[in-house]
Structures are given as C-alpha cells and as structure tokens.
Design a protein around this motif. Sequence first.
Motif, mmCIF file in Angstrom:
data_model
loop_
_atom_site.group_PDB
_atom_site.id
_atom_site.type_symbol
_atom_site.label_atom_id
_atom_site.label_comp_id
_atom_site.label_asym_id
_atom_site.label_seq_id
_atom_site.Cartn_x
_atom_site.Cartn_y
_atom_site.Cartn_z
ATOM 1 N N GLY A 541 32.500 38.450 47.980
ATOM 2 C CA GLY A 541 31.782 37.426 48.012
ATOM 3 C C GLY A 541 32.439 36.018 48.642
ATOM 4 N N ALA A 542 32.121 35.330 47.917
ATOM 5 C CA ALA A 542 32.316 33.913 48.188
ATOM 6 C C ALA A 542 34.417 33.296 47.153
ATOM 7 C CB ALA A 542 31.472 32.591 47.809
ATOM 8 N N HIS A 543 34.242 34.407 46.296
ATOM 9 C CA HIS A 543 35.849 34.584 45.969
ATOM 10 C C HIS A 543 37.013 34.697 46.311
ATOM 11 C CE1 HIS A 543 38.673 34.363 42.561
ATOM 12 N NE2 HIS A 543 39.064 35.823 42.720
ATOM 13 N N VAL A 544 37.577 34.374 46.950
ATOM 14 C CA VAL A 544 37.904 34.769 47.848
ATOM 15 C C VAL A 544 40.136 34.668 47.290
ATOM 16 C CG1 VAL A 544 40.282 34.860 50.400
ATOM 17 C CG2 VAL A 544 36.981 34.032 50.481
ATOM 18 N N ARG A 545 40.634 36.527 47.191
ATOM 19 C CA ARG A 545 42.095 35.965 46.416
ATOM 20 C C ARG A 545 42.558 37.009 47.577
ATOM 21 N NH1 ARG A 545 43.348 35.983 40.765
ATOM 22 N NH2 ARG A 545 45.389 36.998 41.711
ATOM 23 N N LEU A 546 43.775 36.244 48.070
ATOM 24 C CA LEU A 546 44.455 36.445 49.123
ATOM 25 C C LEU A 546 45.460 37.081 48.704
ATOM 26 C CD1 LEU A 546 45.686 32.659 50.712
ATOM 27 C CD2 LEU A 546 43.636 34.648 51.921
ATOM 28 N N ASP A 547 45.636 36.687 47.373
ATOM 29 C CA ASP A 547 47.443 38.292 46.723
ATOM 30 C C ASP A 547 46.468 39.831 45.892
ATOM 31 O OD1 ASP A 547 45.582 36.467 44.659
ATOM 32 O OD2 ASP A 547 47.557 36.259 43.965
ATOM 33 N N GLY A 548 45.039 39.738 46.373
ATOM 34 C CA GLY A 548 44.603 41.398 45.866
ATOM 35 C C GLY A 548 43.754 41.033 46.624
#
Lengths: 640, 232
Positions: A541-548
Amino acid sequence: MTIETEWRDYDVIVVGSGGAGSAAAHAASEAGAKVLVVSKDPIGCSDTKIAEGIVTVRASAGEDDTEEVLAENLRIAGSDLPTEDITAAFAQDTQDAYEWYRRQGVRPDMDHKEDKPAVLPIALGGHTKRRSIGHQNGGLALGHALWNAVVQGIDYLEDAWFLDVVTEENDDGPDEVLGGLIYDAARGVFVAVRAPSVVIASGGLSTMYFPKTDTMRGNTGDSYALALRAGADLVDMEQIQFLPFCMTYPPAYEGLLAGEPVTAGYLGVLRDKDGKVILDSVMLRTRAECSAAIVRAVEAGRGTERDGCYLDLTGNVDLPKSGPYFEKFLHTAVSGVMATVRQAWGKNAAQCKEMWEVRPGAHYAMGGMRVNSDCVAIGDDGADVPVRGLYAAGQAMGGVFGSNRLGSTSLSEGAIFGARAGRGAAARAKTARTKPQEDRFEKRLARYADALSHDGGDAPALLVKELQAACWNFIGPARTEDGLDTFDAAVAQLRDRASKAAIPADALWNQSFIEYLELMNMLDTAQAVSLAARDRDHSLGAHVRLDGGQTSTLFGQPHSVVVRRDSAGGYAVSHAARPKTPLKRLLPHMIADAKRKLSLKTLRMMPAGMRDNIIEDRYRSVMGEVSREDVDAKTEAAAA
Amino acid sequence: MKVELITVRNGEERVVEYEYKPREEGERPMALDVLLQAQATELPDLAFRYGCRNRTCGICTIDVNGRPRVGCRARVRDGDRVSAPATLPVVRDMVSRRDGVARQLRGRLPNGLRGNDLEVAAPDDYHALTACIECYACLDKCPMHARNFEDGEERRDASGAYRHGNPFSLLKLQRIRLDPVADPAEKAAALETALALGLDACRDCPGCKCGVGIDLKRKVVKPLVVAAFGDS
Ligand SMILES: Cc1cc2nc3c(=O)[nH]c(=O)nc-3n(C[C@H](O)[C@H](O)[C@H](O)COP(=O)(O)OP(=O)(O)OC[C@H]3O[C@@H](n4cnc5c(N)ncnc54)[C@H](O)[C@@H]3O)c2cc1C
Ligand code: SF4
Ligand code: SF4
Ligand code: FES
C-alpha cells in the motif's frame, strides 16, 4: 517559573475540534454528559475545515450500493488491514453521519430529478460505486457546521494544547483514565481536568513532513503520542498516505494539493522529466500507486530538479467535444484545488493546457490508536483493554483504512466514529467510579512546569526543522533499512538535544514551549512510524520499501504491525493477524479493475474523433448537457 | 528584502528588522513566508498563527502596514511592517486573542434542526456566505466592534464573549436567515440577536470589507438592516 494551575471537572474531555472531535463532543453532550472540547487551533479550525469537502455517503447514487460492498471496498483498498468490525461500522453509519452534518447547516447542491443531494459524476479511485458528494466552498461548508455544533452549547478551550491523558495504573487490570492536562496558551495557565473519559480526536502527523504536506500545521502526531503515553496500542503506523499530486513550486505553494487520481480524467497520465509516460490510467489508480510511481521514478534519476514528475491532463482538454465536460467536472469536483492551481501556476495551467510539476505530499495517517468499532482502546484479542475510558476517533484512530484510504472517506470517518466515541465516552462517565488522585496530575504537571523554563542549547523550533527534514528523507514516501538506521540515530540525538533545549520562562503564549511540546510528540510518533516501517520489510500500500519486494495481496496472511510502549518506557513491536478477503471475492474485483484499465487503454488507442464521442457520452449521461460557452463563462467568473 | 516585524513580549512592543532571503529568483514572498523563515532562522521564539497556507483556515491574519491581511496570501514588499491584528488584544508577537468573538453566538444558533426537511437547496447567497473563512479581517474599522473597547475598557461577559457584534457574527446570523431548513422562529431569533449585538451601528456606517471578497454590505448588512429597521 510559576504558572498557575486551574482545576476543573467534566465527564468527557474531547481533544480536537475537527470533524471527529466536534461530532464526539456533540454526541456526548446530547447523551447528557458535561463535555469540554480542547483545541490548539481556534474552534473548528482543522483539516476538516480546509478539506475539499467531498463526503462518502453510501447508496447516495443508487440502492445497489450495499453495506457489504462499501465495507469490502475499504478492506480491499487497505490490503485487508482494516478490521471487519470497523469497516462494517463505517458502512453502516455513513448516512447518519452525513445527516448530522446537514442538521448543522451543510447544504449540498440538489439533484432535482431525484430530490436528493447531487453525487459526483465519477466514482473516486477504489470505490466501485459512485457515492461521493461534493459541496460548494468545499470543507468550509463543513467547518461552519463544526463551529456551530460546538459553539452553540458545549464548553471549549481554544489556543489550548492538550498535554497528556492522566491515568491510574493498576497492576491487576486495565489502567483507568482520571482526566487530562492542558496548556492554555492564550491565558498562560495549566488546566488540570478530572474526567473519566477522554476522546482523542486531534488529527494526524503530516506536519512531520512540512513543508511537503497539504494539511494544517497542528498535525504534529499528538494523537499517537498521547495514545502511546497513555498506554494504548498503535496499529499500521507505517501506513502514511502521501497524496501523489502536490505542488513542487512556487515556494509559498509547496506541498499544496493539485488534484486527485480521479481528477486526471479519462486521459490523464504521469510523465518523467523527459516526457516518458511512467503511469497511465491514472484515473483508476489509488493514491498509493501514483505516489509510488513518482517516488520510484525520482529514485531512478528520472525526476525533475525539484524531485517531481509531470501530471499531464492535456489529453482531456484537447478533445473539442468532451473537453468542456472535463473542465466542468474539475471545477465542480475540486473547485478549491483549481483555484489554488490558477493562483500558483496561472491560467493556462488551470485550463490543463500545460503539464503540472507534482510530487507526493503527506496527507493522512491510516494508522492510529488500536480501537474497536466503538472507538474503545483495545489490546490483543480485542477484549484485553489497556486503558479504560480512552477513546480515539477520526484520523487519530487506526483500523479503518489499513494500507490505503479511498478519497472522500475521511470526512465521513470523522462524523461516524466521532459520534460513536462520544456516545461511549458519555456512557462510561455515568458508571465510572474513579477516585480523585490529584498527586497523579501534579506529578505530570511538575515535569511540564520544569520544561517550561530551561536555559540551554538549541531552540525547539530549529530542532523541529531538523526532524522534519529527516522524516521526509527516511520515513517519507520511500524507505530503506539503511535509511531507517540513519533515522533512528537522528531521533536519539534529537531527543537528547530536546531535553536540553532553550525555553524562556514565560507562562503566556510561550512559543518555544509549544514547539517543544510538539517536537516531543513528533519524536514519539516518528519513532513508532520508524519501528513499524522497519518491521514491514516489503512494500504494501502506502508503505514503499525500495530495498524490499512487493507484498502479495493474493497469497499469504495479512497482518497489522502493532507498536506499544513497554513498562520500561521503550517500544515493543508485535503483529495482529487479519482475516484475508477470500480469493473468490478478490478475483472479481481484480478482473473488473483490469477491464476498466483495458477499456481506458482502448480509448487511448482509438482515433481522436471516436474517443471524443465516447467520452462525451459518458460524461453527458451523468452530468447532463455541457457546452464550451458555459464552461468558459464559469471559469472566467471563478477567476474574477 | 527587509521587513519590519513588531514583536510583543509582556506587553512591550519592539520593532525587529528581518532580512528575508528569497528562496528562488525574484520570489515575492507572502507575509507568512517571512514569518516562517524568521522563525526557522533568527527568531525561533517568534509567535504567530497559521494552519493551511492556503487561505482557507482563516487563522493567519496579521496586519500589514496597519491593515488586516490573510498572511498566507498577502505579498509583502521591502520596508513593509507586519504586526498582530490590532482589532483584538495582542497576546504575543503576531498572536491576538480571538475567542471573544465566537463565544458571543453561544446559545444563539439553531440547535440541530431536527425533524425539518433537509432535501431542499439553499439559495446562492447562503453559499456565498459559507465562503467565510473566519479570518476576522472585517473587524477592522467596524464601529460596532469598536464599542467593545470604548474608554480603554474591554467589554466581555463572564464567558469571555464580547458584548458588541461585528461583521462576522452578523454573517453567521444572516446565514441562518437564508437557510431554507431553519424555521421562522429561528430566523426571527437570529434577527433579534443581531439587534442585541448592536445592529443599529450599521445604519450610519459606510460598511464593512471582507478579507476574501464576500460582499458583506449587500449580502449581510443590508438585508439585516432592512429587516430590522425597514431602511437601508
Ligand atoms: C487539503 C485537504 C483536503 C482534503 N479533502 C478531503 C475530502 O474532500 N474528503 C475527505 O473525506 N477527506 C479529505 N481530507 C482529509 C480530511 O479532511 C481529514 O482526514 C479529516 O478532516 C480529519 O478529521 P479529524 O477530525 O480526525 O482531524 P482534524 O479535522 O484535523 O482535527 C484535529 C483537531 O485537533 C486539534 N488538535 C491537534 N492536536 C491537539 C492538541 N495537542 N491539543 C488540542 N487540540 C489539538 C486541532 O487543532 C484540530 O482542531 C482532506 C485533507 C486535506 C488536508
Ligand atoms: S466575513 Fe470575510 S473578513 Fe469577515 S471573517 Fe469572514 S472571511 Fe473574514
Ligand atoms: S456595517 Fe455594521 S458590521 Fe459592518 S463595519 Fe459597519 S457597523 Fe460594523
Ligand atoms: S494559513 Fe490558513 S488561511 Fe492562511
């Protein structure tokens, strides 16, 4: 430093005078409780007042919009993190909530054929039904209603910062609310209020990202910090909604709203700095998808100098027949936004003849205090209540929207859960038997009085600036493990400096003290966000993990991240499992969504003339006849 | 660019010259931009109000060269002077005490309009008045509001409400009179309240000016005065 303390007695304290706070106060007061509203801003001044004023009302455009459909829309948009009881309550109460607003003076435009309020012509992104009602003057229409509801007959303090909930700690059972502490800045006194119920309705946390936000200054995470310090759980704190289309310039307008996915119309697209499309079918996307597309493009070096991308609506207005419909739609659905666009960027931009340089801005926290559908603070298993007498409503609460909030749902949320919290708080006040324990208040107050006079190092206002920059960089729209490490170190260091900050010894409107209070709340809240963001190591959703990677919404067991303070004053993180929408319910949604996107794609491929005719038909079927002359006259009038 | 900021601490006024550093070439900052930058640099203790930065919340009103302006949308120029709104008592720096205005309508508004038919459209003027952001710019030069401070003495009741009215309160009352959902008794009560707040002051007043351009003379004052006194 001496500052007087004034003692008062109430049944219910409501923190905040936005939609949630005003509805809570009004409901509690109607139920016979003696209520005090506390607001740091002048009464009614809140995100609710400055909103676009678009409100979700179930079945406003047709009876086939059942409670199940609406509740499921929320849960699917929120990746199953919203709880079933809360989304059911939402779906049940939207009509009552809207009627409450109307009884306080909100007057929608009427659909005279149907003899009921006119509904916006297009379903907002993620809603499978048209059910959003817009208002002349936007949120101001609601703002007047809130003001009336409170000013008419409820006691209130404005320019008053609520400091903390005071509780009695019990070893063998839940803690109990005893009341709350307030810094009344305009009179320069502390107010200690004995009350068995406290409703936290003090809004969100977007000011942690200032100036990259479109919300009110007062959103300094107070709701979450108050809940944490009172011993309540927080859920979904990593889920912060960044609106994709906020202005990158001019400086005075940075962060302000320039539109929503749905206002991109049938032909709006997002482009990178070189004009390459990075996202099409913008109209059908969620806010989270659009924000993520911009953030990822910027991260890949394809962003503009101001770390933005271009929202290109020109395709909509280039078509001679349907163009005027689009313009009319824009100016009715988001008139406030369009006025801002015109002031900031000029006439050509407001007519969508130029691309707009946009960047995500903090807007809304989906997470918040962990509550049940009656807004009561709950712990694991729902039953085990951490604090009795503590309620949260509106943006302060979690569990309604999970990983993504659909447009126009928050104004309903405030009135729905405000009323629920207010009724519950009033009922509890009737039966609660809390013993007066002045020493509990005094102990807390002494700590605040100490802070109110401090020789020392940094000015709190400057520490706030440092924290805001770090929040944007590390717990903003894009996150990485390394970034979170850096962030946590920065928070620890800022905490240390905050404890030695310079605060002059004035009782009356002490701005440094106010900045200090808000800084401490932002630090507590930011730490909860960081912990939750670390725990969820995939994007969702709104949580963006560029490393995952991306979390699969089709498979796997959904969970919410829970953050609470442990007895030693540290933070503890755990998970709350959430039931999954069965595949056979999810698939039709995915198929319908794919179909809508395909149909938009087909539209884009068509010869312009055909495309124009089809789009014109679609608009006309809900908006009636619209001509070029009408629209030009309207926009001229609006500009004057 | 130099801007004069009037700070007020413990009743004592000081003029502070602040040098604004433009953030981009040729920037013409708003008054609020100047205050924000001053607080973020040299004057971290500076007190001022703001909320939305978008001319909607209505709380950032300050005086620029002695005239009230909505701070987030008031461009300032070299040499301008920014101070707290002079129409209300100053608490500190740019912050004036506002709450005496709202409190005067306590108990004088319709109470929930229960049972009335809600499915009616409001007239255009109702919406024109709903555009009010409660910035209190209209308190400037209002003889009715000035009565609250005659002979250097503040006239507030026990709840802190000002005894005498102002254009904003009249607007709220006229809004009730335009509301198709309010019943005749509530509309009559609204006119009574306007009279009690000192509507007579409007009879020989040149009229008030709104910070966001609402036509107060025609849409608020005139209809009330005509209804109360039959003249205009
Ligand atoms: C520009 C914009 C447009 C929007 N448009 C829409 C829309 O069209 N439709 C929609 O559904 N949603 C919209 N939203 C979202 C929606 O407006 C908010 O999420 C909603 O109003 C939140 O309501 P609330 O009552 O929880 O908080 P708020 O309305 O923000 O109220 C919070 C209150 O708490 C007070 N407060 C905070 N901390 C303290 C403290 N420590 N002590 C005392 N008081 C305190 C504040 O002064 C304020 O009165 C929009 C938001 C923005 C910013
Ligand atoms: S009437 Fe105009 S000037 Fe007066 S408070 Fe309202 S918006 Fe401000
Ligand atoms: S017309 Fe009435 S309300 Fe307006 S400024 Fe004059 S006295 Fe005040
Ligand atoms: S900051 Fe809200 S009106 Fe200026």
